[in-house]
Design a protein around this motif. Structure first.
Motif, PDB file in Angstrom:
ATOM      1  N   MET A 127     -20.242  -1.581   5.023  1.00  0.00           N
ATOM      2  CA  MET A 127     -20.675  -2.275   3.817  1.00  0.00           C
ATOM      3  C   MET A 127     -21.936  -3.082   4.074  1.00  0.00           C
ATOM      4  O   MET A 127     -22.834  -3.123   3.231  1.00  0.00           O
ATOM      5  CB  MET A 127     -19.553  -3.167   3.295  1.00  0.00           C
ATOM      6  CG  MET A 127     -18.451  -2.396   2.623  1.00  0.00           C
ATOM      7  SD  MET A 127     -17.034  -3.379   2.101  1.00  0.00           S
ATOM      8  CE  MET A 127     -17.763  -4.676   1.176  1.00  0.00           C
ATOM      9  N   GLN A 128     -22.032  -3.714   5.241  1.00  0.00           N
ATOM     10  CA  GLN A 128     -23.235  -4.458   5.579  1.00  0.00           C
ATOM     11  C   GLN A 128     -24.449  -3.556   5.657  1.00  0.00           C
ATOM     12  O   GLN A 128     -25.538  -3.920   5.218  1.00  0.00           O
ATOM     13  CB  GLN A 128     -23.054  -5.209   6.899  1.00  0.00           C
ATOM     14  CG  GLN A 128     -22.291  -6.490   6.782  1.00  0.00           C
ATOM     15  CD  GLN A 128     -22.971  -7.461   5.855  1.00  0.00           C
ATOM     16  OE1 GLN A 128     -22.439  -7.757   4.800  1.00  0.00           O
ATOM     17  NE2 GLN A 128     -24.124  -7.945   6.214  1.00  0.00           N
ATOM     18  N   VAL A 129     -24.272  -2.348   6.201  1.00  0.00           N
ATOM     19  CA  VAL A 129     -25.373  -1.390   6.270  1.00  0.00           C
ATOM     20  C   VAL A 129     -25.826  -1.022   4.862  1.00  0.00           C
ATOM     21  O   VAL A 129     -27.030  -0.958   4.574  1.00  0.00           O
ATOM     22  CB  VAL A 129     -24.956  -0.131   7.066  1.00  0.00           C
ATOM     23  CG1 VAL A 129     -25.963   0.987   6.899  1.00  0.00           C
ATOM     24  CG2 VAL A 129     -24.782  -0.472   8.529  1.00  0.00           C
ATOM     25  N   GLU A 130     -24.880  -0.786   3.964  1.00  0.00           N
ATOM     26  CA  GLU A 130     -25.215  -0.445   2.584  1.00  0.00           C
ATOM     27  C   GLU A 130     -25.952  -1.596   1.897  1.00  0.00           C
ATOM     28  O   GLU A 130     -26.943  -1.377   1.199  1.00  0.00           O
ATOM     29  CB  GLU A 130     -23.953  -0.106   1.793  1.00  0.00           C
ATOM     30  CG  GLU A 130     -23.242   1.126   2.284  1.00  0.00           C
ATOM     31  CD  GLU A 130     -24.069   2.385   2.134  1.00  0.00           C
ATOM     32  OE1 GLU A 130     -24.782   2.510   1.120  1.00  0.00           O
ATOM     33  OE2 GLU A 130     -24.008   3.226   3.031  1.00  0.00           O
TER      34      GLU A 130
ATOM     35  N   CYS B  34     -29.838   4.389  -5.692  1.00  0.00           N
ATOM     36  CA  CYS B  34     -28.949   3.715  -4.731  1.00  0.00           C
ATOM     37  C   CYS B  34     -28.035   2.718  -5.417  1.00  0.00           C
ATOM     38  O   CYS B  34     -26.830   2.711  -5.170  1.00  0.00           O
ATOM     39  CB  CYS B  34     -29.789   3.029  -3.665  1.00  0.00           C
ATOM     40  SG  CYS B  34     -28.815   2.315  -2.346  1.00  0.00           S
ATOM     41  N   ILE B  35     -28.578   1.881  -6.308  1.00  0.00           N
ATOM     42  CA  ILE B  35     -27.738   0.863  -6.933  1.00  0.00           C
ATOM     43  C   ILE B  35     -26.882   1.429  -8.054  1.00  0.00           C
ATOM     44  O   ILE B  35     -25.911   0.802  -8.471  1.00  0.00           O
ATOM     45  CB  ILE B  35     -28.558  -0.342  -7.443  1.00  0.00           C
ATOM     46  CG1 ILE B  35     -29.529   0.066  -8.539  1.00  0.00           C
ATOM     47  CG2 ILE B  35     -29.265  -1.019  -6.301  1.00  0.00           C
ATOM     48  CD1 ILE B  35     -30.201  -1.100  -9.215  1.00  0.00           C
ATOM     49  N   SER B  36     -27.207   2.609  -8.549  1.00  0.00           N
ATOM     50  CA  SER B  36     -26.409   3.229  -9.610  1.00  0.00           C
ATOM     51  C   SER B  36     -25.223   4.006  -9.063  1.00  0.00           C
ATOM     52  O   SER B  36     -24.377   4.453  -9.834  1.00  0.00           O
ATOM     53  CB  SER B  36     -27.276   4.167 -10.445  1.00  0.00           C
ATOM     54  OG  SER B  36     -28.313   3.449 -11.043  1.00  0.00           O
ATOM     55  N   ASP B  37     -25.171   4.182  -7.770  1.00  0.00           N
ATOM     56  CA  ASP B  37     -24.094   4.938  -7.154  1.00  0.00           C
ATOM     57  C   ASP B  37     -22.773   4.188  -7.318  1.00  0.00           C
ATOM     58  O   ASP B  37     -22.664   3.037  -6.908  1.00  0.00           O
ATOM     59  CB  ASP B  37     -24.389   5.144  -5.669  1.00  0.00           C
ATOM     60  CG  ASP B  37     -23.409   6.053  -4.989  1.00  0.00           C
ATOM     61  OD1 ASP B  37     -22.561   6.647  -5.681  1.00  0.00           O
ATOM     62  OD2 ASP B  37     -23.491   6.176  -3.754  1.00  0.00           O
ATOM     63  N   PRO B  38     -21.745   4.813  -7.938  1.00  0.00           N
ATOM     64  CA  PRO B  38     -20.470   4.109  -8.107  1.00  0.00           C
ATOM     65  C   PRO B  38     -19.761   3.831  -6.789  1.00  0.00           C
ATOM     66  O   PRO B  38     -18.910   2.948  -6.714  1.00  0.00           O
ATOM     67  CB  PRO B  38     -19.644   5.048  -8.985  1.00  0.00           C
ATOM     68  CG  PRO B  38     -20.279   6.378  -8.851  1.00  0.00           C
ATOM     69  CD  PRO B  38     -21.717   6.136  -8.522  1.00  0.00           C
ATOM     70  N   ASN B  39     -20.102   4.551  -5.733  1.00  0.00           N
ATOM     71  CA  ASN B  39     -19.491   4.350  -4.425  1.00  0.00           C
ATOM     72  C   ASN B  39     -20.442   3.619  -3.481  1.00  0.00           C
ATOM     73  O   ASN B  39     -20.463   3.884  -2.284  1.00  0.00           O
ATOM     74  CB  ASN B  39     -19.090   5.694  -3.813  1.00  0.00           C
ATOM     75  CG  ASN B  39     -18.011   6.359  -4.605  1.00  0.00           C
ATOM     76  OD1 ASN B  39     -17.074   5.719  -5.041  1.00  0.00           O
ATOM     77  ND2 ASN B  39     -18.147   7.650  -4.812  1.00  0.00           N
ATOM     78  N   LEU B  40     -21.200   2.693  -4.033  1.00  0.00           N
ATOM     79  CA  LEU B  40     -22.198   1.993  -3.224  1.00  0.00           C
ATOM     80  C   LEU B  40     -21.577   1.290  -2.029  1.00  0.00           C
ATOM     81  O   LEU B  40     -22.048   1.418  -0.914  1.00  0.00           O
ATOM     82  CB  LEU B  40     -22.951   0.979  -4.084  1.00  0.00           C
ATOM     83  CG  LEU B  40     -23.965   0.113  -3.349  1.00  0.00           C
ATOM     84  CD1 LEU B  40     -25.063   0.986  -2.773  1.00  0.00           C
ATOM     85  CD2 LEU B  40     -24.544  -0.932  -4.258  1.00  0.00           C
ATOM     86  N   LEU B  41     -20.495   0.576  -2.243  1.00  0.00           N
ATOM     87  CA  LEU B  41     -19.863  -0.150  -1.136  1.00  0.00           C
ATOM     88  C   LEU B  41     -18.654   0.599  -0.591  1.00  0.00           C
ATOM     89  O   LEU B  41     -17.783   0.010   0.036  1.00  0.00           O
ATOM     90  CB  LEU B  41     -19.464  -1.551  -1.588  1.00  0.00           C
ATOM     91  CG  LEU B  41     -20.644  -2.442  -1.935  1.00  0.00           C
ATOM     92  CD1 LEU B  41     -20.164  -3.792  -2.392  1.00  0.00           C
ATOM     93  CD2 LEU B  41     -21.593  -2.578  -0.770  1.00  0.00           C
TER      94      LEU B  41
END
Length: 107
Positions: A50-53, A89-96
């Motif tokens: 999550m930190q990498v994302e 990137c920010i629109s991705d529902p699986n961002l985290l």
């Protein structure tokens, strides 16, 4: 008053009760209770991913900001590539949830 000086109480269960205990019904809950070390390591791995994302999103945002400042009034045309990467990137529902994103990409 507080029971500090009372005789310590003992359990009314015998060792035969504990010998008859069967942990198999509790395995339906999952393995978290049975493998605590693996559960902690998995949690740490999720935190690192999550930190990498989060850092990736921050870097993409910095790229967009620097492009806007560099290009000035022409940023609509000249910063399109950076903005598209950031928005994707920010629109991705699986961002985290990077493992889910990898699974979706493999399918």
């Amino acid at each position: 008053m507080s029971g500090m000086y009372d005789q310590p109480s003992t359990s009314d269960r015998s060792s035969e009760d504990m010998a008859a205990f069967d942990p198999k019904p509790f395995t339906k809950m999952g393995t978290r209770a049975f493998d605590a070390v693996a559960n902690i390591r998995a949690g740490e791995e999720r935190s690192r991913e999550m930190q990498v994302e989060i850092e990736t999103v921050k870097l993409l945002r910095q790229d967009v900001i620097s492009c806007y400042r560099r290009e000035g009034v022409n940023h609509y045309a000249n910063c399109r590539k950076e903005v598209d990467k950031y928005v994707a990137c920010i629109s991705d529902p699986n961002l985290l949830n990077p493992k889910q994103r990898i699974k979706d990409a493999a399918e």
